[in-house]
Design a protein around this motif. Structure first.
Motif, PDB file in Angstrom:
ATOM      1  N   ALA A  69       0.839  -1.211   0.000  1.00  0.00           N
ATOM      2  CA  ALA A  69       0.000   0.000   0.000  1.00  0.00           C
ATOM      3  C   ALA A  69       0.869   1.254   0.000  1.00  0.00           C
ATOM      4  CB  ALA A  69      -0.936  -0.017   1.207  1.00  0.00           C
ATOM      5  N   GLU A  70       1.957   1.240   0.786  1.00  0.00           N
ATOM      6  CA  GLU A  70       2.841   2.418   0.840  1.00  0.00           C
ATOM      7  C   GLU A  70       3.497   2.694  -0.509  1.00  0.00           C
ATOM      8  OE1 GLU A  70       4.037   1.739   5.541  1.00  0.00           O
ATOM      9  OE2 GLU A  70       5.495   1.272   3.961  1.00  0.00           O
ATOM     10  N   LEU A  71       3.940   1.639  -1.175  1.00  0.00           N
ATOM     11  CA  LEU A  71       4.579   1.845  -2.475  1.00  0.00           C
ATOM     12  C   LEU A  71       3.566   2.405  -3.477  1.00  0.00           C
ATOM     13  CD1 LEU A  71       7.120   1.665  -4.210  1.00  0.00           C
ATOM     14  CD2 LEU A  71       6.444  -0.658  -4.846  1.00  0.00           C
ATOM     15  N   GLY A  72       2.328   1.910  -3.406  1.00  0.00           N
ATOM     16  CA  GLY A  72       1.275   2.418  -4.285  1.00  0.00           C
ATOM     17  C   GLY A  72       1.081   3.921  -4.114  1.00  0.00           C
ATOM     18  N   ILE A  73       1.117   4.370  -2.869  1.00  0.00           N
ATOM     19  CA  ILE A  73       0.954   5.808  -2.593  1.00  0.00           C
ATOM     20  C   ILE A  73       2.131   6.584  -3.191  1.00  0.00           C
ATOM     21  CG2 ILE A  73       0.963   7.537  -0.731  1.00  0.00           C
ATOM     22  CD1 ILE A  73      -0.603   5.372   0.949  1.00  0.00           C
ATOM     23  N   ARG A  74       3.334   6.042  -3.039  1.00  0.00           N
ATOM     24  CA  ARG A  74       4.514   6.737  -3.579  1.00  0.00           C
ATOM     25  C   ARG A  74       4.501   6.765  -5.106  1.00  0.00           C
ATOM     26  NH1 ARG A  74       8.835   3.779  -0.030  1.00  0.00           N
ATOM     27  NH2 ARG A  74      10.176   4.175  -1.825  1.00  0.00           N
ATOM     28  N   TYR A  75       3.956   5.718  -5.719  1.00  0.00           N
ATOM     29  CA  TYR A  75       3.808   5.735  -7.185  1.00  0.00           C
ATOM     30  C   TYR A  75       2.861   6.852  -7.605  1.00  0.00           C
ATOM     31  CZ  TYR A  75       5.941   1.110  -8.113  1.00  0.00           C
ATOM     32  OH  TYR A  75       6.791   0.048  -8.257  1.00  0.00           O
ATOM     33  N   ARG A  76       1.738   6.937  -6.923  1.00  0.00           N
ATOM     34  CA  ARG A  76       0.712   7.885  -7.367  1.00  0.00           C
ATOM     35  C   ARG A  76       1.122   9.334  -7.112  1.00  0.00           C
ATOM     36  NH1 ARG A  76      -1.956   3.333  -6.034  1.00  0.00           N
ATOM     37  NH2 ARG A  76      -2.375   3.869  -3.870  1.00  0.00           N
ATOM     38  N   SER A  77       1.984   9.532  -6.093  1.00  0.00           N
ATOM     39  CA  SER A  77       2.466  10.899  -5.838  1.00  0.00           C
ATOM     40  C   SER A  77       3.689  11.228  -6.694  1.00  0.00           C
ATOM     41  CB  SER A  77       2.816  11.052  -4.355  1.00  0.00           C
ATOM     42  OG  SER A  77       4.000  10.329  -4.076  1.00  0.00           O
ATOM     43  N   GLY A  78       4.212  10.224  -7.411  1.00  0.00           N
ATOM     44  CA  GLY A  78       5.366  10.459  -8.265  1.00  0.00           C
ATOM     45  C   GLY A  78       6.693  10.364  -7.534  1.00  0.00           C
ATOM     46  N   GLU A  79       6.668  10.011  -6.242  1.00  0.00           N
ATOM     47  CA  GLU A  79       7.906   9.876  -5.460  1.00  0.00           C
ATOM     48  C   GLU A  79       8.736   8.666  -5.902  1.00  0.00           C
ATOM     49  OE1 GLU A  79       7.901   9.961  -0.925  1.00  0.00           O
ATOM     50  OE2 GLU A  79       5.872  10.551  -1.500  1.00  0.00           O
ATOM     51  N   ALA A  80       8.045   7.649  -6.420  1.00  0.00           N
ATOM     52  CA  ALA A  80       8.748   6.443  -6.872  1.00  0.00           C
ATOM     53  C   ALA A  80       8.184   6.049  -8.224  1.00  0.00           C
ATOM     54  CB  ALA A  80       8.543   5.310  -5.876  1.00  0.00           C
ATOM     55  N   THR A  81       9.000   5.332  -9.005  1.00  0.00           N
ATOM     56  CA  THR A  81       8.524   4.844 -10.305  1.00  0.00           C
ATOM     57  C   THR A  81       8.731   3.327 -10.379  1.00  0.00           C
ATOM     58  OG1 THR A  81      10.693   5.083 -11.334  1.00  0.00           O
ATOM     59  CG2 THR A  81       9.224   7.000 -11.443  1.00  0.00           C
ATOM     60  N   GLY A 111      12.249   2.270 -11.501  1.00  0.00           N
ATOM     61  CA  GLY A 111      13.247   2.468 -10.448  1.00  0.00           C
ATOM     62  C   GLY A 111      13.136   1.385  -9.378  1.00  0.00           C
ATOM     63  N   VAL A 112      11.899   1.098  -8.988  1.00  0.00           N
ATOM     64  CA  VAL A 112      11.678   0.114  -7.923  1.00  0.00           C
ATOM     65  C   VAL A 112      12.085  -1.286  -8.390  1.00  0.00           C
ATOM     66  CG1 VAL A 112       9.862  -1.055  -6.598  1.00  0.00           C
ATOM     67  CG2 VAL A 112       9.936   1.448  -6.691  1.00  0.00           C
ATOM     68  N   VAL A 113      11.702  -1.632  -9.617  1.00  0.00           N
ATOM     69  CA  VAL A 113      12.030  -2.977 -10.116  1.00  0.00           C
ATOM     70  C   VAL A 113      13.544  -3.123 -10.271  1.00  0.00           C
ATOM     71  CG1 VAL A 113      11.835  -4.506 -12.123  1.00  0.00           C
ATOM     72  CG2 VAL A 113       9.787  -3.493 -11.103  1.00  0.00           C
ATOM     73  N   ARG A 114      14.209  -2.086 -10.765  1.00  0.00           N
ATOM     74  CA  ARG A 114      15.681  -2.159 -10.863  1.00  0.00           C
ATOM     75  C   ARG A 114      16.305  -2.363  -9.491  1.00  0.00           C
ATOM     76  NH1 ARG A 114      15.597   1.899 -14.922  1.00  0.00           N
ATOM     77  NH2 ARG A 114      15.727   0.839 -16.928  1.00  0.00           N
ATOM     78  N   ALA A 115      15.779  -1.633  -8.500  1.00  0.00           N
ATOM     79  CA  ALA A 115      16.322  -1.771  -7.137  1.00  0.00           C
ATOM     80  C   ALA A 115      16.093  -3.188  -6.606  1.00  0.00           C
ATOM     81  CB  ALA A 115      15.667  -0.743  -6.213  1.00  0.00           C
ATOM     82  N   TYR A 116      14.923  -3.749  -6.896  1.00  0.00           N
ATOM     83  CA  TYR A 116      14.659  -5.122  -6.439  1.00  0.00           C
ATOM     84  C   TYR A 116      15.562  -6.120  -7.147  1.00  0.00           C
ATOM     85  CZ  TYR A 116      10.921  -4.603  -3.069  1.00  0.00           C
ATOM     86  OH  TYR A 116      10.228  -4.323  -1.928  1.00  0.00           O
ATOM     87  N   LEU A 117      15.759  -5.923  -8.454  1.00  0.00           N
ATOM     88  CA  LEU A 117      16.631  -6.850  -9.195  1.00  0.00           C
ATOM     89  C   LEU A 117      18.064  -6.796  -8.660  1.00  0.00           C
ATOM     90  CD1 LEU A 117      15.225  -6.286 -12.806  1.00  0.00           C
ATOM     91  CD2 LEU A 117      15.033  -8.393 -11.455  1.00  0.00           C
ATOM     92  N   GLU A 118      18.497  -5.584  -8.292  1.00  0.00           N
ATOM     93  CA  GLU A 118      19.837  -5.442  -7.700  1.00  0.00           C
ATOM     94  C   GLU A 118      19.915  -6.138  -6.351  1.00  0.00           C
ATOM     95  OE1 GLU A 118      21.304  -1.377  -7.396  1.00  0.00           O
ATOM     96  OE2 GLU A 118      20.884  -1.150  -9.552  1.00  0.00           O
ATOM     97  N   ARG A 119      18.866  -5.958  -5.560  1.00  0.00           N
ATOM     98  CA  ARG A 119      18.833  -6.584  -4.228  1.00  0.00           C
ATOM     99  C   ARG A 119      18.817  -8.116  -4.350  1.00  0.00           C
ATOM    100  NH1 ARG A 119      17.953  -5.242   1.144  1.00  0.00           N
ATOM    101  NH2 ARG A 119      16.754  -6.826   2.251  1.00  0.00           N
ATOM    102  N   ILE A 120      18.055  -8.601  -5.347  1.00  0.00           N
ATOM    103  CA  ILE A 120      18.009 -10.053  -5.573  1.00  0.00           C
ATOM    104  C   ILE A 120      19.398 -10.553  -5.967  1.00  0.00           C
ATOM    105  CG2 ILE A 120      17.112 -11.852  -7.117  1.00  0.00           C
ATOM    106  CD1 ILE A 120      14.463 -10.138  -7.215  1.00  0.00           C
ATOM    107  N   GLU A 121      20.054  -9.802  -6.836  1.00  0.00           N
ATOM    108  CA  GLU A 121      21.392 -10.211  -7.266  1.00  0.00           C
ATOM    109  C   GLU A 121      22.360 -10.267  -6.081  1.00  0.00           C
ATOM    110  OE1 GLU A 121      24.285  -8.423 -10.631  1.00  0.00           O
ATOM    111  OE2 GLU A 121      22.178  -8.711 -11.204  1.00  0.00           O
TER     112      GLU A 121
END
Lengths: 482, 99
Positions: free
Chosen positions: A5-17, A20-30
């Protein structure tokens, strides 16, 4: 660490994209997956493509819903078109499904992004993810311990923040027990609530798909997207799907909560018992009325399950014959020899054990004494719950009798089976069950609290879990990984 | 240790029914493991279930019917892509009938 829910709010406010988020997750997974080993397959390219599409929708102010752009992990028992679905088994290692499971199509329609497929016990048979034919998954809270199973990869991915949520499957506790061991929320919906089209079948009268998330709201959001009737699964029901997030805030004042005496047994971990008793007091403090109930056939449920589930599995797994898909052993001089060798080489020890047990229980001369008897006991287990639910709205108990154990600790098959003693009755009765973080041991291992509801009453489970979550700190803790 | 209630011949019979070519050590191990599980399961005998109906499905359901309509199916090429061995539009298997 954000929630869905928090990430959804940040998407809608434009704070996160989403990109960007998927790249960060892929890096974290790596960086972290080599330790945790939650993922079997990481779908980097499709995840980035899905993220770009989600980003366009969000920029245009037209997201598909509250899951748009949310990165999730999928247990490798659920078919994903064009993405290998190995089910933890050598026999399915080469299998690339030509179609999506209904839950995958629904998550796609809701804009969710799939980061990859998670490791699991072979064919969902196990309670530790050590039965994966490929490698064991580690518990993010202590890498020397198991994450539970069979959906251990999905639970570990969510706990280690390698995904914001996940799908698992639960035949005898395979969502709830790993959720408990990894300190996440895990929900097994009512039998028939979620379509199983595209779920690799284990025991068809018990299997159900459900969500993992870090908090209750996240689990509610995923359930909302996947629940409901599907013409492609004739066992999915037409019972209307309520608005689960709307139910979260309704509180538990006056709710009747049953405490089943049989779920507090000799030999259970005293820290688990103490945490669950403390949680019951928390529910009371929130206005719930608790009372003791009895489910007298609990002690027989496990035995009945270990006839019914293997019997159904032995039939379902007959399809792995090396003909149309999957692994085929070389050198069979005729069809019968090819079958026998393919299955001997393709299946692991636990799967063979269950096929043997199930075939034995269904074979001439034993059918009534074993399989028939187990089905009658199943009726008694179901009746126990029906009688309890005449008096209470939900049940509260431990998810498992212990916390996460060390890898290699349970080599005896029967000892492993006993891990599921508190989750199996729920599958036999087809009820919804939810595990949520209910505390930690002195050494910092998560303890799971299980809520069991009436058929199709996931809303009450979620609202009670949410009320508890709001006044406890457990879900805000995260394992330290570096 | 008591003699297992399941014999080696029974293990071999069930393995044949299940189309599992078990090795000799596997058969021996399987015999003792199945025996331990079946001994645990024997506790069900303590329950009187003579007047209890069996449950095959937890949620009562009647037959689900739909119209029998012609609909598109998955393309042959995609379905055959997973076959371990193929020949044209067929799946190839070892011989079935004795020469």
């Amino acid at each position: 660490m954000a929630t869905i829910a928090e990430l959804g709010i940040r998407y809608r406010s434009g704070e996160a994209t989403p990109t960007g988020v998927v790249r960060a997750y892929l890096e974290r997974i790596e960086a972290l997956n080599p330790q945790v080993r939650a993922y079997f397959t990481v779908t980097r390219d499709t995840a980035l493509a899905q993220a770009e599409a989600a980003e366009k929708r969000l920029k245009a102010g037209a997201p598909l819903g509250l899951l748009d752009g949310i990165p999730l992990a999928i247990k490798d028992v659920i078919c994903t078109k064009g993405i290998r679905t190995a089910c933890g088994s050598k026999i399915l290692e080469p299998f690339v499904p030509p179609y999506d499971a209904t839950v995958i199509a629904r998550l796609g329609a809701a804009g969710a992004i799939i980061l990859g497929k998670t490791n699991m016990d072979e064919f969902a048979m196990g309670s530790s993810t050590e039965n994966s034919a490929f490698f064991p998954t580690r518990n993010p809270w202590d890498l020397g311990r198991v994450p539970g199973g069979s959906s251990g990869g999905s639970a570990a991915a969510v706990a280690a923040d390698l995904a914001l949520g996940a799908l698992g499957s639960d035949t005898g506790g395979s969502i709830r027990q790993p959720a408990a061991f990894c300190g996440t929320v895990g929900l097994k919906p009512t039998y028939g609530r979620v379509s199983r089209y595209g779920l690799v079948a284990f025991a068809s009268s018990l299997d159900q798909i459900g969500p993992f998330a870090r908090d209750v709201r996240g689990a509610a959001l995923i359930l909302q997207a996947i629940a409901g009737h599907d013409p492609l699964d004739s066992t999915s029901t037409e019972v209307p799907v309520p608005d689960y997030t709307a139910a979260l805030g309704r509180g538990i004042e006056g709710l009747r909560v049953g405490v089943p005496a049989e779920y507090f047994i000799e030999g259970m971990d005293p820290e688990v018992e103490a945490a669950v008793r403390a949680a019951i007091d928390v529910l009371k403090g929130l206005g719930a009325r608790t009372e003791k109930v009895s489910l007298p056939h609990t002690d027989y449920a496990l035995a009945a399950y270990y006839l019914i589930a293997p019997a159904e599995a032995s039939s379902n797994l007959a399809r792995y014959d090396g003909v149309k898909y999957g692994y085929r052993a070389a050198g069979g001089k005729d069809l019968i020899q090819m079958y026998g060798r393919t299955r001997a080489e393709g299946f692991g020890a636990e799967v063979k054990r269950r096929i043997m047990l199930g075939t034995y229980a269904l074979s001439a001369g034993y059918y009534e004494a074993y399989y028939g008897k187990a089905q009658r006991v199943r009726t008694l287990v179901r009746r126990d719950f029906q009688q309890a639910f005449e008096r209470v709205d939900l049940l509260v108990c431990p998810t498992a009798p212990s916390v996460a154990f060390k890898l290699g600790d349970k080599e005896d098959p029967l000892q492993m089976y006993l891990c599921d003693v508190f989750t199996i009755p729920v599958n036999l009765a087809g009820l919804p069950g939810l595990s949520l973080p209910g505390g930690f041991t002195a050494t910092g291992l998560p303890i799971g609290l299980q809520l069991i509801g009436k058929p199709f009453d996931e809303a009450t489970l979620l609202s009670a879990a949410y009320a508890y979550e709001q006044v406890t700190p457990w879900h805000t803790r995260a394992p330290e990984l570096a | 240790m008591a003699e297992p209630k399941i014999t080696l011949a029974e293990v071999e019979h069930v393995a044949r029914l299940a189309r599992l070519d078990l090795s000799e050590p596997e058969k021996k191990r399987m015999r003792f493991q199945l025996d331990a599980i079946l001994t645990y399961i024997d506790k069900l005998r303590r329950l009187d279930t003579d007047d209890v109906e069996p449950t095959s499905h937890a949620i009562p359901m009647v037959n689900v019917m739909r119209e029998d309509e012609v609909r598109p199916c998955l393309p042959t090429e995609e379905m055959l892509a997973n076959a371990p061995e193929r020949e044209g539009d067929f799946v190839r298997v070892p011989r079935i009938i004795e020469e």
